[in-house]
Each structure stands twice: as C-alpha cells, then as structure tokens.
Design an enzyme around this catalytic site. Structure first.
Site, PDB file in Angstrom:
ATOM      1  N   CYS A  11       0.864  -1.033   0.151  1.00 43.52           N
ATOM      2  CA  CYS A  11      -0.072   0.494  -0.084  1.00 43.52           C
ATOM      3  C   CYS A  11       0.870   0.994  -0.221  1.00 43.52           C
ATOM      4  O   CYS A  11       1.986   1.276   0.102  1.00 43.52           O
ATOM      5  CB  CYS A  11      -1.001  -0.129   1.174  1.00 43.52           C
ATOM      6  SG  CYS A  11      -0.382   0.432   2.662  1.00 43.52           S
ATOM      7  N   CYS A  85      -5.105   0.325  -3.501  1.00 40.43           N
ATOM      8  CA  CYS A  85      -4.723   2.291  -3.094  1.00 40.43           C
ATOM      9  C   CYS A  85      -4.225   2.519  -4.538  1.00 40.43           C
ATOM     10  O   CYS A  85      -3.343   3.868  -4.788  1.00 40.43           O
ATOM     11  CB  CYS A  85      -4.004   2.679  -1.111  1.00 40.43           C
ATOM     12  SG  CYS A  85      -2.836   1.089  -2.402  1.00 40.43           S
ATOM     13  N   CYS A  89       3.212  -3.142  -9.259  1.00 36.86           N
ATOM     14  CA  CYS A  89       3.609  -3.377  -8.623  1.00 36.86           C
ATOM     15  C   CYS A  89       4.452  -3.204  -9.554  1.00 36.86           C
ATOM     16  O   CYS A  89       3.821  -3.853 -11.130  1.00 36.86           O
ATOM     17  CB  CYS A  89       3.591  -4.753  -8.186  1.00 36.86           C
ATOM     18  SG  CYS A  89       2.947  -4.819  -6.493  1.00 36.86           S
TER      19      CYS A  89
END
Length: 137
Positions: A11, A85, A89
């Site tokens: 996050c 959020c 990645c």
C-alpha cells in the site's frame, strides 16, 4: 510456487492495511508462508489505530516499520497484493497479482479501523486456502 510461498502486501504508506495483512498472514499461516510488506511512499511509522486494532486481537505490530517497495521484493514474491490504493507493482511472469479494495485507515480512529482489520482477516484466510492449505499429518 516454491515449497514455501511468499506474499508481498503493498500500500502507499505501508503503515496500515499492508501491515495488518502481513501480521494476519504471519499469525494465521505461521511458517508455511514467507511474508513481506512495503509501500511506494512509506510513512514514518505504523498507524497507531492499526497497532491498537491488531492488539485487540492479540497481534502486536508495534515494532513494525514502513518499508519501501523495491523491484527485488516483487521478484522474490510469488503473490503480490496491492491494497486498493492504486499502487502498481512491477509485473513479472509467473507471479500472481491481486488488488484488495479496502478502505484507507489513515487518519481514522480505532473504531473505523476494526472493520478494515476484520475484512483483511477474511481475505487472508481465503488467500491461505489458495496458497498454503494445512496438510493432514
């Protein structure tokens, strides 16, 4: 996946949701899973309301510290879970990616964090069944 799957929770601040998820997975799966958490813009400390909410269920995350998300952390993980959020990645073949849509506990009191904590527990329990089910001895 290796004999011992690894999971990375991500996050933005690595101060609330990802810390609670990592703690739940460690608590519920024990040494059957390797657990990491990180944030794209780590905060200075773990959210005190998250610390309090987890302490209420007997899990101490007070010594945890937010960590920065690295490409290596993703490479070393079998499963990468973002926490609703908008974080992204790096994507590598062979990894599993999930995005758990969870309310952000930042700036909220413990009463608002409890339902987030409980929702994370439910999601983690489902994750364990998929990647590290208990085996009969």
């Amino acid at each position: 996946m290796a004999d011992k799957p690894s999971v990375l929770f991500v996050c933005v601040h690595n101060a609330g949701r990802s810390q609670m998820a990592a703690a739940w997975l460690t608590h519920l799966a024990g040494d059957r899973v390797e657990v990491r958490s990180a944030g794209s813009n780590p905060g200075d400390a773990v959210n005190p309301a998250a610390v309090e909410a987890m302490a209420e269920v007997g899990i101490d995350i007070s010594a945890e510290t937010p960590k920065v998300l690295t490409v290596d952390a993703v490479k070393e993980s079998d499963v990468c879970i973002t926490m609703g959020c908008g974080d992204t990645c790096p994507v590598f073949p062979g990894k599993r990616y999930f995005d758990w849509k969870l309310e952000d506990p930042a700036g909220q009191g413990v009463a608002a964090v409890r339902p987030i904590r409980d929702e994370i527990k439910t999601l983690v329990e489902g994750l364990i069944k998929g990647i590290a089910p208990e085996t009969a001895s």
